[in-house]
Design a protein around this motif. Structure first.
Motif, short mmCIF file in Angstrom:
data_model
loop_
_atom_site.label_atom_id
_atom_site.label_comp_id
_atom_site.label_asym_id
_atom_site.label_seq_id
_atom_site.Cartn_x
_atom_site.Cartn_y
_atom_site.Cartn_z
N GLY A 20 0.83 -1.20 0.00
CA GLY A 20 0.00 0.00 0.00
C GLY A 20 0.86 1.24 0.00
N ARG A 21 0.22 2.38 0.26
CA ARG A 21 0.94 3.66 0.30
C ARG A 21 0.78 4.27 1.69
N GLU A 22 1.81 4.97 2.09
CA GLU A 22 1.78 5.72 3.35
C GLU A 22 2.46 7.05 3.04
N GLY A 23 1.66 8.09 2.89
CA GLY A 23 2.21 9.39 2.51
C GLY A 23 2.83 9.29 1.14
N PRO A 24 4.04 9.82 0.97
CA PRO A 24 4.67 9.80 -0.35
C PRO A 24 5.35 8.47 -0.69
N TYR A 25 5.34 7.53 0.23
CA TYR A 25 6.06 6.27 0.05
C TYR A 25 5.14 5.10 -0.25
N VAL A 26 5.71 4.09 -0.88
CA VAL A 26 5.03 2.82 -1.10
C VAL A 26 5.60 1.85 -0.08
N GLN A 27 4.74 1.09 0.57
CA GLN A 27 5.19 0.12 1.56
C GLN A 27 5.40 -1.23 0.88
N LEU A 28 6.57 -1.80 1.10
CA LEU A 28 6.94 -3.09 0.53
C LEU A 28 7.18 -4.09 1.65
N ARG A 29 6.84 -5.34 1.39
CA ARG A 29 7.07 -6.42 2.36
C ARG A 29 7.88 -7.51 1.67
N PRO A 30 8.85 -8.09 2.38
CA PRO A 30 9.64 -9.16 1.79
C PRO A 30 8.77 -10.37 1.44
N GLY A 32 7.22 -13.84 1.57
CA GLY A 32 7.08 -14.75 2.70
C GLY A 32 6.84 -14.05 4.01
N GLY A 33 6.74 -12.72 3.99
CA GLY A 33 6.47 -11.97 5.21
C GLY A 33 7.69 -11.33 5.80
N GLY A 34 7.48 -10.60 6.82
CA GLY A 34 8.58 -9.89 7.47
C GLY A 34 8.24 -8.42 7.62
N ARG A 35 9.21 -7.68 8.04
CA ARG A 35 9.01 -6.26 8.32
C ARG A 35 8.93 -5.46 7.02
N GLU A 36 7.91 -4.63 6.93
CA GLU A 36 7.73 -3.77 5.75
C GLU A 36 8.75 -2.63 5.79
N TRP A 37 9.03 -2.08 4.60
CA TRP A 37 9.87 -0.91 4.52
C TRP A 37 9.26 0.06 3.52
N ASP A 38 9.64 1.32 3.66
CA ASP A 38 9.13 2.37 2.78
C ASP A 38 10.08 2.57 1.62
N CYS A 39 9.49 2.78 0.44
CA CYS A 39 10.27 2.99 -0.77
C CYS A 39 9.64 4.12 -1.57
N PRO A 40 10.44 5.09 -2.00
CA PRO A 40 9.86 6.12 -2.85
C PRO A 40 9.47 5.52 -4.20
N PRO A 41 8.34 5.94 -4.76
CA PRO A 41 7.88 5.34 -6.02
C PRO A 41 8.91 5.41 -7.14
N GLU A 42 9.70 6.46 -7.18
CA GLU A 42 10.69 6.59 -8.26
C GLU A 42 11.84 5.60 -8.13
#
Length: 67
Positions: A20-30, A32-42
């Motif tokens: 999903g999205r959180e503010g200007p970032y896209v949230q990515l998950r590894p 098989g699961g695990g801790r999500e991290w934020d990634c700029p769309p570009e």
């Protein structure tokens, strides 16, 4: 990118599933699961088919290990 798709974070080379999205970032998950991290769309790039297949296999394998 739509939720559920696999992408590569070009900053680190990590494959992640779009959650999903959180503010200007896209949230990515590894895979098989695990801790999500934020990634700029570009900084995201579509994952090649081989990486998507590996990610899906990892996710299925991790589901099989759950009690």
């Amino acid at each position: 990118m739509s939720a559920g798709r696999y992408v590569i974070d070009s900053r680190t080379g990590r494959v992640g599933q779009v959650m999903g999205r959180e503010g200007p970032y896209v949230q990515l998950r590894p895979p098989g699961g695990g801790r999500e991290w934020d990634c700029p769309p570009e900084a995201m790039a579509p994952a090649p088919p081989g990486e998507v297949l590996r990610a899906r296999v990892r996710a299925i394998n991790s589901e099989g290990r759950l009690p």
